[in-house]
Enzyme design. Structure first.
Site, mmCIF file in Angstrom:
data_model
loop_
_atom_site.group_PDB
_atom_site.id
_atom_site.type_symbol
_atom_site.label_atom_id
_atom_site.label_comp_id
_atom_site.label_asym_id
_atom_site.label_seq_id
_atom_site.Cartn_x
_atom_site.Cartn_y
_atom_site.Cartn_z
ATOM 1 N N GLU A 147 43.672 45.171 64.293
ATOM 2 C CA GLU A 147 43.347 45.690 63.082
ATOM 3 C C GLU A 147 42.491 47.205 63.335
ATOM 4 O OE1 GLU A 147 42.979 43.003 59.773
ATOM 5 O OE2 GLU A 147 40.812 43.551 59.718
ATOM 6 N N GLU A 161 45.087 49.517 64.253
ATOM 7 C CA GLU A 161 46.023 49.897 63.290
ATOM 8 C C GLU A 161 45.147 50.884 62.362
ATOM 9 O OE1 GLU A 161 46.808 46.575 60.591
ATOM 10 O OE2 GLU A 161 48.066 47.831 59.319
ATOM 11 N N CYS A 194 42.840 39.034 56.292
ATOM 12 C CA CYS A 194 42.764 37.534 56.832
ATOM 13 C C CYS A 194 42.552 36.675 55.650
ATOM 14 C CB CYS A 194 41.238 37.452 57.680
ATOM 15 S SG CYS A 194 40.767 39.242 58.318
ATOM 16 N N SER A 232 46.240 45.700 55.715
ATOM 17 C CA SER A 232 46.643 45.902 57.005
ATOM 18 C C SER A 232 47.895 44.926 57.276
ATOM 19 C CB SER A 232 45.270 45.235 57.763
ATOM 20 O OG SER A 232 45.615 44.760 59.112
ATOM 21 N N LYS A 239 44.823 28.689 52.845
ATOM 22 C CA LYS A 239 45.423 28.802 54.034
ATOM 23 C C LYS A 239 46.794 27.684 54.012
ATOM 24 C CE LYS A 239 42.830 31.421 56.528
ATOM 25 N NZ LYS A 239 43.508 32.645 56.973
ATOM 26 N N GLU A 258 49.692 29.689 52.853
ATOM 27 C CA GLU A 258 49.833 30.470 53.986
ATOM 28 C C GLU A 258 50.645 30.218 54.954
ATOM 29 O OE1 GLU A 258 46.654 32.128 56.134
ATOM 30 O OE2 GLU A 258 47.436 34.182 56.214
ATOM 31 N N GLU A 267 57.885 33.552 55.649
ATOM 32 C CA GLU A 267 57.766 34.765 56.559
ATOM 33 C C GLU A 267 57.138 34.225 57.839
ATOM 34 O OE1 GLU A 267 56.884 34.971 53.314
ATOM 35 O OE2 GLU A 267 55.274 36.100 52.966
ATOM 36 N N CYS A 318 34.331 33.336 53.755
ATOM 37 C CA CYS A 318 34.850 31.940 54.033
ATOM 38 C C CYS A 318 33.922 30.863 54.021
ATOM 39 C CB CYS A 318 35.658 31.906 55.380
ATOM 40 S SG CYS A 318 36.962 33.198 55.773
#
Lengths: 594, 156, 387
Positions: free
Chosen positions: A282, A285, A308, A328, A367, A370, A375, A524
């Protein structure tokens, strides 16, 4: 404005600020008034009426949560009248509740159950008014909704509206048909929902729970053919103890690793490893984007925003589909871990990746969704087979019969088990930013961030939107284009705050270069998969534990993690390289806003 | 669905696009389309920038904001005590027979919905009913045969 | 003074003054504080049901500092057995509008709404004509106060003033926590005066005939005249204006069919008074002031009556607070169970206690008043509940 108000509660005088409720006043003198619809995080509802108290001069009882304290009030919180009313109200709630507590996931962690027992409520005091044929909505990967256990306190509705500004859940119909539901009662997987799970952690009963996968994990563990790997997120180790008899804020990292090994996981790894990896990818990036903006003058989306938090990612996909370029492209640490588990790790230990079951122990409900994104199959398999919440891990450890309190500590297994303090602080709001700055500053200037002990304290804490400005001076030659630049950074947690940030971007007025956004308040450590209850006091203690863990780490900057250096040397070659691009980065999709 | 879109635009032009414009807008849609379809509610959500769940939650609170398909003519028979005492049941039964539907249902041609409702403020002239906005009082089976018969034959 | 006798009077429905908005014109010449004093002095209490002293409400509202204040006429008349507001809006709308305008004048409000229940939409065209006439006159009189109609959408609970405000704000009609009260934080968080249709009309009449004259009507506890919606087993169903203070006996004699068994005073939110208590019951004293009177003769099953009420409540409760949402269902299921022999008759006593909890703990008047009809019917007609 802050006029002092003095009132009497159960004979004790107490002084509070104007605007504070009778409930607040009672707390101040350690008088406990039972509540259900009340939650510290949320606005006052005054719906459940369990907190009623008697007031001198008033015939009716008054709700202590919704009544502002007034000068000279005389309040009685426990009297025959009050007890009788509370018992009646509890009995009424029980009469519309599915009281199959023995099979309820929230049993022994249920506010309704506690109070019903406390008030000695007879299940048959009143007739059942439970609606028949209630089915449990299990359509979502993340959230299960069981209306038969809903007590209509509307905590979830207020959470979704106030903390997250998503309003996926609403109160529908009225009177006896009134319920908490979705647009046209659509199943949870068809609505605009970020899967953040905050509704779950704010639910007093078992009406909203995470969709549970640990039975499947037991099956995999029991299958000798399978190699079951678990990686655990930083926030799990500072909260898991709460479900197993430790007090809030106690770190149980070593015991957790031991327990998971004893349970039968073939390898217990650390999500922090890919948190460090995220920082490398990151930060690079961001630097590429900055270079494009400053040097080659290319069209590039700035500010860049972290990716994230899967609740946040789904939020932006729904709410700001035209601004996805700001995200990102880095996968979250969980998904990086999954992709590497079935490639790099499989190669290292010589196991057929098709035999690997990759599990993520997460403080998160989103999560789960996710992990199931189509993908997320870059390893050639589903990268992460299941995401478990902190609560589920707690249940598994209890099930295994281990005496958690007395377990020895042990270390994470190797190959993807090494991590730095920078990765640990991912768990707290501001942590990703701090970790990124620790590394980026070194890359840009060759020196450590100018904060004592690397602790960038201005971006820590529970403030809703935090800002920092860093001036780059004496840059290394490659980044001389940043010389003298005062870069602004922002951190938001909770999606209502994310919306403020995004509206600014949509108006073209964002002054920032890099923004960290986490879906859940506190980051989190306050995730939708964390132990219940969660409130600000608890969040702060978990945050403190996170920073303590950071301070205890010998290495505190991601780029210094030896296993990270190794994986680049042996496997990934370079940040943003071809392999990284394939395994560690992803694309986003536009979703409907309404 | 271009039609719903235009209608919602037109209504928000008239009543505004703030939250307090919601109920007049929903009523405007019902006046035109007889009920609030999923598409219509989504369009209103878009127009007011309020979540669809909120729109539905609000609409489903009110008896006159129908969120299920309803006929052009909504017959609302008062079921409160005095109308009930004065023979509401036989009035309803007569209409059920004429329309061949039960209370709560809509005729197949989507012209009539037969509903029961709480007090409509015509207690001194019960049994009473509304057909859309028009009120009818002191109903008897004979009287409703004439009234409804007129609708069935002459009003489309 | 009335002698507990029934006296039909003609105040509210008396003919208009010579020119439209004559009352308003004359009142605008008076000192604002004096007008408020007169209304307080008249003893007028809200005619919607709760009975709050109107003048006091106006006085508090006048004291509020705000850039904008609202006046709302509550025409969400949904109480079963009540239809007087409809008649007022049909027959003397100018008195209602004048009352609103006077209220605006003395409190400093500039914007008014008539919250009209959806069931009365057929009244809209005529009301709009009346409002046009009013706006012309207001302009001439230099009064900065406009009124528009807001249509309800079908919910009994919106008659509760904070639910009404929520509804106008485009939300579910759920009553708010109080305090703050609407005169402090009302529509769009601004000071808002909500009064019933009849309250406004009565205020206008007090301004016309004078406080002294108005006070001659009624008793010490209940001043003035009052509209009664009479329905049920009566040869004289309709709206009647009566001087306050008569006994139920006098009332039943006048309006009953000779076989009156009970009168429901104050709608389903009020009390069901059995014949044996007619002599000692004065209408309006200790019971609600909404003016609904439903008469039941001996052929009526009081179980059926109560069942109808409870069904109404279980549907019309907004559902947000526990005692009202679940309590109404329990009372309904409970009397069914006793009637069917599933529960013992003593269960009725438990239900009466439950209804008392509902009174003490419900968020708004809806849930708080269920016990009125419930316990008065169950206690007075217990046999009918069981057999």
């Amino acid at each position: 404005m802050a006029n002092n108000i003095t009132l009497t509660i159960d004979g004790t005088k107490v002084t509070v600020d104007q605007g504070q409720s009778i409930l607040d006043a009672a707390k101040k003198v350690d008088i406990r008034i039972p509540t259900l619809c009340h939650h510290e995080d949320l606005c006052v509802a005054g719906n459940c009426r369990v907190c009623v108290v008697e007031m001198e001069g008033r015939n009716n009882l008054i709700p202590s949560c919704a009544t502002p304290a007034e000068e000279g009030m005389e309040i009685i919180t426990s009297s025959p009248k009050v007890r009788r009313a509370r018992k009646d109200i509890m009995a009424l709630l029980v009469s519309e509740h599915n009281t199959q507590c023995t099979t309820c996931y929230r049993s022994t962690n249920c506010e309704l159950q506690d109070l019903a027992a406390e008030y000695n409520v007879d299940n048959n005091m009143y007739l059942s008014v439970l609606k028949p044929n209630g089915t449990i909505d299990k359509s979502s990967w993340s959230v299960e909704k069981d209306d038969s256990k809903c007590i209509r306190c509307q905590r979830c509705v207020r959470t979704c509206a106030e903390i997250q500004h998503v309003n996926a859940l609403a109160v529908t119909e009225r009177g006896r048909d009134m319920k908490v539901s979705t647009f046209m009662h659509l199943p949870m997987n068809e609505i605009v929902c970020t899967n953040c799970g905050q509704c779950i952690t704010h639910c007093p009963t078992g009406a909203l729970t995470e969709r549970r996968y640990y039975d499947e994990i037991w099956e995999a563990i029991d299958d000798p053919e399978k190699h079951v790997v678990i990686n655990t997120a930083p926030s799990v180790r500072v909260a898991l103890g709460e479900t197993l008899g430790f007090k809030v804020g106690e770190r149980v990292t070593g015991k957790m690793v031991t327990a998971l090994k004893k349970i039968g996981f073939d390898s217990v790894l650390d999500t922090d490893f890919t948190a460090d990896l995220t920082i490398i990818e990151e930060a690079n990036e961001l630097l590429v984007r900055l270079k494009k903006a400053f040097v080659t003058k290319e069209e590039v989306a700035l500010p860049m925003i972290t990716s994230c938090s899967p609740g946040w990612v789904k939020f932006i996909e729904h709410m700001y589909p035209d601004h996805l370029a700001h995200l990102s492209t880095c996968k979250s640490p969980q998904q990086m871990f999954g992709a590497l588990t079935k490639t790099y790790y499989a190669e290292k230990i010589g196991v057929d990746p098709s035999k690997i079951v990759s599990v993520a122990g997460m403080p998160c409900a989103a999560k789960k969704f996710e992990a199931n994104r189509p993908e997320m199959r870059d390893s050639g398999f589903q990268d992460v087979d299941a995401g478990l919440t902190t609560r589920e891990l707690g249940h598994m450890i209890k099930q295994s019969g281990l005496d958690f309190l007395d377990l020895e500590d042990s270390d994470f297994d190797s190959h993807m088990g090494e991590s730095t303090g920078a990765a640990v602080i991912f768990g707290a709001t501001g942590g990703v930013m701090e970790a990124a700055l620790r590394t980026a500053y070194v890359v840009i200037t060759g020196r450590n961030v100018p904060f004592e002990n690397l602790n960038i304290t201005p971006i820590r804490g529970m403030e809703s939107i935090k800002e920092a400005t860093i001036k780059f001076e004496n840059c290394v030659s490659e980044y001389s284009f940043l010389e003298g630049v005062e870069a602004k950074f922002a951190i938001a947690h909770g999606l209502t705050n994310a919306r403020t940030i995004m509206d600014q971007i949509a108006r073209g007025e964002s002054p920032y270069v890099f923004i960290e956004i986490m879906a859940c308040p506190g980051g989190c450590i306050g995730g939708g998969g964390q132990p219940i209850p969660t409130n600000n006091e608890i969040r702060l203690q978990r945050i403190k534990a996170i920073y303590d863990e950071d301070m205890g780490k010998p290495i505190r900057m991601s780029h210094e993690n030896p296993e990270i250096k190794k994986i680049y040397q042996e496997f990934l070659k370079e940040p943003l390289g071809e392999k990284s691009h394939h395994l560690l980065h992803t694309k986003y999709r536009k979703r409907k806003r309404y | 669905m271009a039609e719903v879109k235009e209608l919602v635009k037109e209504l928000s032009g008239k009543y505004g696009n703030k939250r307090e414009s919601l109920i007049p807008i929903l009523q405007g849609i019902i006046d035109r389309n007889y009920y609030l379809s999923k598409e219509a509610m989504l369009e209103v959500a878009r127009e007011l920038d309020v979540s669809a769940a909120e729109i539905y939650g609000t609409a489903s609170f009110y008896s006159f904001l129908d969120t299920e398909a309803k006929g052009k003519y909504k017959i609302r028979v008062c079921k409160s005590i005095t109308c009930d005492m004065k023979g509401k049941n036989s009035v309803v039964a007569t209409m059920e027979g004429m329309l061949k539907i039960k209370v709560g249902e809509t005729t197949q041609d989507e012209r009539f919905s037969l509903l029961e409702t709480n007090c409509i403020g015509l207690c001194d002239e019960g049994p009473a009913m509304l057909i859309n906005d028009e009120c009818f009082t002191k109903l008897t089976p004979e009287k409703v045969r004439t009234i409804l018969g007129d609708y069935v034959r002459n009003k489309f | 003074m009335s002698n507990n006798k029934l006296r039909v009077v003609d105040v509210i429905f008396s003919p208009y003054s010579v020119a439209p908005y004559e009352i308003l014109k004359n009142t605008l010449k008076k000192d604002k504080e004096q007008v408020i004093k007169d209304i307080i002095e008249s003893g007028l209490r809200g005619r919607g049901g709760a009975g709050f002293p109107t003048g006091m409400k106006w006085k508090f509202a006048a004291q509020q500092k705000s850039d904008i204040k609202y006046v709302i006429c509550n025409a969400d008349e949904g109480e079963p057995g009540t239809f007087k507001d409809r008649k007022l809006l049909v027959e003397v709308p100018r008195k209602v509008i004048s009352g609103m305008a006077i209220c605006a004048y003395v409190t400093g409000a500039t914007k008014g709404f008539i919250y009209l229940r959806r069931e009365y939409r057929y009244l809209v065209p005529k009301l709009k004509e009346e409002l046009a006439l009013y706006h012309e006159n207001a302009k001439l009189l230099g009064l900065d106060f406009t009124i528009e109609i807001f249509m309800g959408a079908g919910a009994y609970v919106c008659g509760e003033e904070t639910a009404l405000i929520e509804s106008m704000e485009g939300k579910r009609g759920e009553p708010r926590n109080k305090p703050p009260y609407p005169i402090q934080v009302g529509y769009l968080d601004k000071p808002t005066i909500v009064n019933n249709v009849e309250t406004f009309a009565s205020s206008a009449m007090i301004c016309r005939i004078g406080c002294a004259e108005y006070k001659k009507l009624g008793t010490d506890d209940q001043r003035g005249s009052k509209l009664f919606s009479v329905s049920g087993d009566s040869p004289k169903e309709g709206v009647h204006e009566l001087e306050l203070g008569m006994t139920l006996e006098a009332f039943a004699e006048e309006f009953g069919d000779g076989d009156t068994k009970a009168v429901q005073v104050g709608g389903v939110a009020g009390f069901c008074i059995p014949r044996k208590k007619f002599k000692t019951t004065i209408i309006g004293e200790g019971n609600t002031t909404g003016g609904s009177t439903m008469i039941f003769n001996s052929s009526r099953s009081m179980y059926h009556v109560l069942h109808n009420y409870l069904d109404f409540y279980a549907e019309e409760s907004c559902g947000q607070c526990t005692p009202c949402r679940v309590g109404t269902q329990q009372l309904l299921k409970g009397i069914e169970a006793v009637k069917a022999g599933i529960k013992k008759p003593e269960y009725l006593d438990q239900l009466v206690k439950l209804s008392d909890t509902m009174r003490m703990t419900s968020k708004c008047g809806l849930g708080q008043s269920v016990t009125n009809s419930f316990s008065s019917i169950v206690k007075n007609f217990r046999e009918e509940m069981i057999y």
